[in-house]
Design a protein around this motif. Structure first.
Motif, mmCIF file in Angstrom:
data_model
loop_
_atom_site.group_PDB
_atom_site.id
_atom_site.type_symbol
_atom_site.label_atom_id
_atom_site.label_comp_id
_atom_site.label_asym_id
_atom_site.label_seq_id
_atom_site.Cartn_x
_atom_site.Cartn_y
_atom_site.Cartn_z
ATOM 1 N N TRP A 1 -0.712 -2.224 7.689
ATOM 2 C CA TRP A 1 -1.453 -3.473 7.510
ATOM 3 C C TRP A 1 -0.802 -4.598 8.312
ATOM 4 O O TRP A 1 -1.512 -5.378 8.970
ATOM 5 C CB TRP A 1 -1.527 -3.828 6.028
ATOM 6 N N LEU A 2 0.524 -4.691 8.263
ATOM 7 C CA LEU A 2 1.228 -5.716 9.056
ATOM 8 C C LEU A 2 0.918 -5.573 10.545
ATOM 9 O O LEU A 2 0.639 -6.557 11.232
ATOM 10 C CB LEU A 2 2.737 -5.619 8.826
ATOM 11 N N ASP A 3 0.968 -4.342 11.029
ATOM 12 C CA ASP A 3 0.691 -4.109 12.445
ATOM 13 C C ASP A 3 -0.733 -4.502 12.808
ATOM 14 O O ASP A 3 -0.979 -5.057 13.884
ATOM 15 C CB ASP A 3 0.936 -2.631 12.807
ATOM 16 N N SER A 4 -1.675 -4.253 11.910
ATOM 17 C CA SER A 4 -3.062 -4.632 12.207
ATOM 18 C C SER A 4 -3.222 -6.140 12.263
ATOM 19 O O SER A 4 -3.963 -6.670 13.070
ATOM 20 C CB SER A 4 -4.019 -4.015 11.176
ATOM 21 N N ASP B 1 -0.777 -16.075 8.067
ATOM 22 C CA ASP B 1 -1.706 -15.167 8.736
ATOM 23 C C ASP B 1 -2.074 -13.984 7.858
ATOM 24 O O ASP B 1 -2.954 -13.206 8.194
ATOM 25 C CB ASP B 1 -1.086 -14.663 10.047
ATOM 26 N N GLY B 2 -1.374 -13.844 6.754
ATOM 27 C CA GLY B 2 -1.679 -12.771 5.822
ATOM 28 C C GLY B 2 -0.818 -12.861 4.582
ATOM 29 O O GLY B 2 0.239 -13.501 4.586
ATOM 30 N N VAL B 3 -1.298 -12.240 3.517
ATOM 31 C CA VAL B 3 -0.599 -12.242 2.231
ATOM 32 C C VAL B 3 -0.567 -10.816 1.702
ATOM 33 O O VAL B 3 -1.584 -10.121 1.721
ATOM 34 C CB VAL B 3 -1.315 -13.157 1.202
ATOM 35 N N ILE B 4 0.617 -10.381 1.243
ATOM 36 C CA ILE B 4 0.762 -9.075 0.610
ATOM 37 C C ILE B 4 1.242 -9.310 -0.814
ATOM 38 O O ILE B 4 2.250 -9.992 -1.023
ATOM 39 C CB ILE B 4 1.775 -8.185 1.354
ATOM 40 N N LEU B 5 0.531 -8.759 -1.785
ATOM 41 C CA LEU B 5 0.926 -8.869 -3.190
ATOM 42 C C LEU B 5 1.277 -7.482 -3.716
ATOM 43 O O LEU B 5 0.491 -6.551 -3.571
ATOM 44 C CB LEU B 5 -0.204 -9.479 -4.017
ATOM 45 N N ASP C 1 1.679 2.047 4.178
ATOM 46 C CA ASP C 1 0.470 1.216 4.069
ATOM 47 C C ASP C 1 0.775 -0.233 4.432
ATOM 48 O O ASP C 1 -0.009 -0.893 5.127
ATOM 49 C CB ASP C 1 -0.095 1.289 2.656
ATOM 50 N N ILE C 2 1.915 -0.749 3.954
ATOM 51 C CA ILE C 2 2.283 -2.140 4.255
ATOM 52 C C ILE C 2 2.503 -2.328 5.749
ATOM 53 O O ILE C 2 1.988 -3.279 6.359
ATOM 54 C CB ILE C 2 3.534 -2.554 3.452
ATOM 55 N N ALA D 1 13.745 -5.018 2.796
ATOM 56 C CA ALA D 1 13.804 -5.761 4.062
ATOM 57 C C ALA D 1 14.175 -4.865 5.235
ATOM 58 O O ALA D 1 13.613 -4.995 6.332
ATOM 59 C CB ALA D 1 14.798 -6.917 3.942
ATOM 60 N N SER D 2 15.118 -3.950 5.012
ATOM 61 C CA SER D 2 15.542 -3.093 6.124
ATOM 62 C C SER D 2 14.397 -2.192 6.577
ATOM 63 O O SER D 2 14.255 -1.910 7.774
ATOM 64 C CB SER D 2 16.768 -2.268 5.728
ATOM 65 N N GLN D 3 13.555 -1.754 5.643
ATOM 66 C CA GLN D 3 12.400 -0.935 6.001
ATOM 67 C C GLN D 3 11.412 -1.722 6.863
ATOM 68 O O GLN D 3 10.896 -1.216 7.858
ATOM 69 C CB GLN D 3 11.688 -0.440 4.737
ATOM 70 N N ILE D 4 11.149 -2.961 6.471
ATOM 71 C CA ILE D 4 10.189 -3.787 7.217
ATOM 72 C C ILE D 4 10.773 -4.198 8.567
ATOM 73 O O ILE D 4 10.093 -4.167 9.596
ATOM 74 C CB ILE D 4 9.773 -5.013 6.381
#
Length: 202
Positions: A194-197, A110-114, A190-191, A30-33
């Motif tokens: 992708w989140l920023d995009s 708005d998006g899903v990350i697995l 990469d995450i 969480a702290s990274q994100i």
């Protein structure tokens, strides 16, 4: 939450795996994100993490899904993230919860990350068919009996032995926690990219 004064780009709701906790999540992932400008939220699933009850006991998997949906719906209404892109991130068992949440209402996210999502049980850890039949029968009579796999799942999940010793007992599929740091940071990059995009296009 991001640092004070940092513009919030969106919210990330996290569903962790069976061997994790919210506390562990917020100390690392969480702290990274959040440092990249996202409001990050998570909840301990009933029977997992630091929640009360028999650990790992799931009477109905949909109970986990319903609990996560109810809490994340409240989060989306919070003033600091209302109207911003909303992403759900699921790891391991939490990936199965995430898939069900998304399939039940795709317009909610708005998006899903697995990440190492549990889509099915690998044949490598699945008990032989006769054993599985016996266990299924036993579960009808002893639904709260805790049956543990013989192999140490951490041995299969953590490449770095030092990381294997640090993490919550029983954790697995931990590409964001159990790999060498350079690989973890590459996955995070990469995450975040992708989140920023997704956030810039929403």
């Amino acid at each position: 939450m991001p640092e004070p004064g940092v513009r919030i780009k969106g919210s990330v709701c996290f569903c962790y795996g069976s061997g994790d906790t919210c506390t562990f999540f917020f100390e690392g992932i969480a702290s990274q994100i959040a440092s990249s400008g996202y409001a990050v939220y998570a909840v301990d699933h009933p029977g997992f993490g630091l929640s009360e009850g028999l650990h790992g006991y799931i009477q109905n998997f949909d109970d986990l899904v319903d609990n996560a949906y109810e809490i994340f719906a409240k989060i989306e209404g919070r003033p600091e993230v209302r109207g911003l892109p909303s992403i759900i991130l699921g790891q391991s068992m939490g990936g199965a919860v995430t898939l069900k949440l998304h399939l039940e209402d795709p317009s909610e996210w708005d998006g899903v990350i697995l990440v190492a999502s549990m889509c099915r049980i690998s044949d490598e850890v699945r008990p032989p068919a006769p054993v599985l039949k016996v266990l299924t029968c036993m579960a009808k009579f002893l639904p709260k009996a805790k049956l543990m796999p013989e192999s140490d799942l951490a041995e299969l999940a953590f490449r770095d032995p030092a990381k294997r010793k640090m993490l919550y007992e029983g954790g697995f599929h931990s590409i964001l926690e159990g790999e060498p740091d350079d690989r973890i940071f590459a996955v995070f990059d990469d995450i975040i990219t992708w989140l920023d995009s997704r956030s810039s296009s929403a």
